[in-house]
Design an enzyme around this catalytic site. Structure first.
Site, mmCIF file in Angstrom:
data_model
loop_
_atom_site.group_PDB
_atom_site.id
_atom_site.type_symbol
_atom_site.label_atom_id
_atom_site.label_comp_id
_atom_site.label_asym_id
_atom_site.label_seq_id
_atom_site.Cartn_x
_atom_site.Cartn_y
_atom_site.Cartn_z
ATOM 1 N N LYS A 1 -13.084 -8.870 -2.124
ATOM 2 C CA LYS A 1 -12.251 -8.683 -3.316
ATOM 3 C C LYS A 1 -11.496 -9.969 -3.661
ATOM 4 O O LYS A 1 -11.562 -10.450 -4.794
ATOM 5 C CB LYS A 1 -11.277 -7.519 -3.064
ATOM 6 C CG LYS A 1 -10.418 -7.173 -4.257
ATOM 7 C CD LYS A 1 -10.173 -5.681 -4.387
ATOM 8 C CE LYS A 1 -9.348 -5.089 -3.273
ATOM 9 N NZ LYS A 1 -7.915 -5.315 -3.409
ATOM 10 N N THR A 2 -10.780 -10.521 -2.671
ATOM 11 C CA THR A 2 -10.005 -11.731 -2.959
ATOM 12 C C THR A 2 -10.927 -12.886 -3.328
ATOM 13 O O THR A 2 -10.649 -13.637 -4.269
ATOM 14 C CB THR A 2 -9.132 -12.113 -1.741
ATOM 15 O OG1 THR A 2 -8.371 -10.972 -1.374
ATOM 16 C CG2 THR A 2 -8.207 -13.266 -2.069
ATOM 17 N N LYS B 1 0.808 -1.213 0.000
ATOM 18 C CA LYS B 1 0.000 0.000 0.000
ATOM 19 C C LYS B 1 0.848 1.274 0.000
ATOM 20 O O LYS B 1 0.363 2.361 -0.295
ATOM 21 C CB LYS B 1 -0.951 -0.015 1.203
ATOM 22 C CG LYS B 1 -2.013 -1.090 1.079
ATOM 23 C CD LYS B 1 -2.647 -1.050 -0.292
ATOM 24 C CE LYS B 1 -3.973 -1.757 -0.419
ATOM 25 N NZ LYS B 1 -4.013 -3.133 0.002
ATOM 26 N N HIS C 1 -6.819 0.129 -6.746
ATOM 27 C CA HIS C 1 -6.910 -0.876 -5.679
ATOM 28 C C HIS C 1 -7.857 -1.971 -6.178
ATOM 29 O O HIS C 1 -9.015 -2.031 -5.765
ATOM 30 C CB HIS C 1 -7.449 -0.179 -4.423
ATOM 31 C CG HIS C 1 -7.441 -1.028 -3.192
ATOM 32 N ND1 HIS C 1 -8.329 -0.837 -2.154
ATOM 33 C CD2 HIS C 1 -6.665 -2.074 -2.814
ATOM 34 C CE1 HIS C 1 -8.085 -1.709 -1.200
ATOM 35 N NE2 HIS C 1 -7.085 -2.476 -1.570
ATOM 36 N N CYS D 1 -14.024 -6.788 1.803
ATOM 37 C CA CYS D 1 -15.385 -6.738 1.276
ATOM 38 C C CYS D 1 -15.576 -7.716 0.117
ATOM 39 O O CYS D 1 -16.415 -7.509 -0.759
ATOM 40 C CB CYS D 1 -15.739 -5.329 0.818
ATOM 41 S SG CYS D 1 -15.860 -4.177 2.176
ATOM 42 N N ASN E 1 -8.647 -9.656 11.185
ATOM 43 C CA ASN E 1 -7.812 -9.283 10.037
ATOM 44 C C ASN E 1 -6.603 -10.232 9.900
ATOM 45 O O ASN E 1 -5.600 -9.879 9.315
ATOM 46 C CB ASN E 1 -7.345 -7.831 10.188
ATOM 47 C CG ASN E 1 -6.770 -7.262 8.901
ATOM 48 O OD1 ASN E 1 -7.181 -7.632 7.800
ATOM 49 N ND2 ASN E 1 -5.782 -6.377 9.025
#
Ligand code: SPV
Ligand code: MN
Length: 616
Positions: free
Chosen positions: A269-270, A223, A242, A267, A380
């Site tokens: 994505k992966t 990032k 992103h 959310c 996380n």
């Protein structure tokens, strides 16, 4: 040169014939004062050396499956720290209210003081990577200095080797550089977390990160590089996003349709990039440039995944689960360890009642200082894995030309406003959709979760140019294309009375519908917010994909147009955008048009919630 940089290592640097690289390395050796400097060129020997050191110095621990290790970040270092991450600005520079900034002079003074002597008694690794595929017009060389073998190990998995890319620079200074120190370690984790700082020096293409190990704060190429690349992309008229990158192929059809997708962290994505039967190129960051044929081309900046492990289970994410439970090189982070095996939330089996986790020794009932229960694994918690290890890796993963992007998906965590999938009318309407993205916050960043937050293009946290310019760059990008990708919005998180209206696996149906739209396989319903899928097409897709009956009732609940909520959202966004400088007039025009369409629909049907069947 410093006595800590021996001849062998110095020679490796000198072979690059690049005085800028030498100057950077020298500067930070003098400042950080490591007792030893190791220059790594990405050879198999170098990779093994870093793996071994990470275990020896306690930043990682071995697990029972060969190749698996675990790393813990400090209790207060479990996500990206948006408060302590600042873009450094010179006098007169301005980025707007949504970007956390600091005064360059003041912050540089602070960071140099924090880095002064930070590596005393430690080893400094000098690492070379390539952001994007090697030998590609997309790519950017990157130099990382770090004293963390975990950071070096993560980067070795996540990024393509770049020593030769630096040779290709022919002495030039067009590279990013990152200086990281985990600071003093206690039990293998950064001790001085109150002095955690992540400073983005956009005026020198460099980034500093201290007293942190969490990869989103420490791994320069992730990032941190994204932030520098956004500025470079804007300067050079391409896009840095992103986004994941994947290939979609409906079974029985011999075609691959490439999609990128931007979702705020945690959310889906992966898991979208890993939908079964499809291929993955990347799950987090892409560079997009126009190709000679007038299409948009994208590459994955990375070659690995630093993915969220919560809810990865054999049912919902079979490909990832399988990859994570077989012998291969994987770093697990912030999971629960019991008898040298990793456990995480939502893995589909009973978790042990005790073990080691991000809070140290853990047993059920352990509480934090505010008397709240500490979860067995962090929400996380993550895994780091190479994409080429995966069965579903796309064959063009490392292609220097990238792949043509036919569809772009924007997704968010939204419980009550947007339908599961909608296609924008055209590119500018797509820019409206992405500029208005809102999402509920998650454990990927420190702070409260579940708070609705404005997050345009899911990229707000990483912007280093004013929002207005960033949105304008999206509008302008289409002018450089002969064929624009279609733009879609998805929402996997719609709820009714607190219960999700969709199953997790439904995203495969939405993806195949979007894929079919690109190839004109499906017609669509025209609604005030864009094109919605027709009931018949979804029925057919659910039947072929999951042999499941998709009822009219499900369709109606999921795809109703929630006029009042949609209007309230537009109002919220308009208020935010009005406070920003130079938001393109086109966006306000799009907002007004969408408001008018929604108001007209509300009036026509005398209702706040309109069934999708009304638009036939
Ligand atoms: C995200 O939070 O968006 C991630 C993980 O992809 S991090 O490296 O923390 O950015
Ligand atoms: Mn991300």
């Amino acid at each position: 040169m410093s006595p800590t940089l021996d001849k062998k290592n110095l020679t490796k640097l000198q072979k690059l014939k690049n005085r800028h690289v030498l100057a950077v390395v020298k500067k930070y050796i003098n400042l950080c004062q490591p007792h030893k400097v190791t220059v790594l060129t990405g050879s198999a020997k170098d990779l093994a050396y870093v793996r071994k050191l990470a275990l020896e110095n306690g930043e990682e621990h071995p697990l029972s499956t060969p190749g698996h290790t675990v790393h813990f970040d400090g209790y207060f270092d479990q996500g990206r720290d948006t408060q302590q991450t600042k873009v450094l600005l010179k006098k007169g520079q301005k980025l707007g209210d949504h970007i956390n900034c600091g005064k360059r002079k003041v912050c540089l003074k602070e960071i140099f003081s924090l880095l002064s002597g930070a590596m005393i008694g430690k080893e400094m690794f000098v690492l070379f990577y390539c952001l994007g595929p090697q030998r590609s017009r997309f790519s950017i060389p990157a130099l990382q200095l770090t004293d963390s073998s975990y950071v070096a190990h993560s980067e070795n998995i996540l990024y393509r080797p770049g020593y030769n890319e630096f040779k290709r620079l022919k002495g030039g200074n067009k590279f990013f550089h990152f200086i990281h120190s985990a600071g003093i370690l206690k039990n293998g984790v950064s001790k001085n977390y109150p002095l955690k700082r992540i400073y983005i020096d956009i005026n020198a293409d460099r980034i500093f990160s201290v007293n942190t190990q969490y990869a989103g704060n420490s791994v320069g190429l992730k990032k941190l590089a994204l932030r520098l690349a956004i500025k470079k992309a804007h300067r050079e008229s391409w896009l840095c996003e992103h986004m994941f990158l994947m290939g979609a192929s409906p079974s029985g059809k011999k075609r691959v349709t490439y999609f990128t997708g931007a979702f705020p962290s945690a959310c889906g994505k992966t898991s979208t990039a890993m939908i079964s039967g499809q291929t993955i190129l990347g799950d987090d960051i892409v560079y997009i440039r126009p190709g000679k044929d007038g299409k948009a081309y994208a590459v994955n900046v990375e070659q690995g995944i630093f993915g969220i492990i919560e809810n990865v289970n054999p049912l919902d994410d079979p490909s990832i689960y399988q990859a994570l439970t077989a012998p291969r090189e994987i770093i697990f982070s912030n999971v629960l360890i019991h008898k040298k095996n990793p456990y995480w939330l939502g893995m589909g089996k009973q978790l042990p009642a005790k073990g080691k986790n991000f809070s140290g020794r853990w047993r059920e009932g352990k509480k934090d200082i505010s008397d709240n229960p500490i979860l067995p694994a962090h929400r996380n918690a993550r895994y780091t894995i190479s994409i080429k290890e995966l069965k579903n890796a796309d064959p063009h993963l490392n292609h220097p030309a990238g792949v043509p992007v036919m569809g772009i998906i924007y997704g968010g965590r939204d419980s009550d406003t947007s339908p599961p999938v909608v296609q924008s009318f055209d590119w500018p309407h797509g820019v409206l959709i992405s500029s208005c993205l809102e999402s509920e916050t998650t454990a990927a960043t420190l702070g409260q979760t579940g708070v609705r937050k404005f997050n345009p293009m899911a990229n707000l946290d990483f912007l280093t140019i004013p929002l207005g310019q960033y949105i304008q760059s999206h509008l302008d990008f289409a002018r450089r294309l002969k064929k624009c990708p279609l733009v879609f919005q998805t929402n996997y998180f719609l709820k009714e009375n607190g219960v999700y209206l969709n199953q997790k696996t439904d995203k495969k149906v939405w993806l195949l519908w979007m894929e079919g739209r690109i190839h004109n396989d499906f017609k669509a319903e025209i609604t005030p917010i864009g094109f919605l899928p027709r009931y018949e097409d979804l029925t057919c897709l659910f039947k072929t994909v999951y042999q499941r009956k998709y009822t009219k009732n499900e369709y109606q609940k999921q795809f109703s147009i929630r006029c009042a909520n949609l209007l309230a959202k537009l109002k919220r966004i308009k208020t935010i955008l009005r406070k920003e400088d130079r938001i393109p007039a086109e966006i306000f025009k799009q907002i007004t048009a969408q408001q008018q369409r929604l108001l007209a629909t509300q009036q026509k049907f005398h209702s706040d919630i309109i069934s999708p069947f009304c638009f036939r």
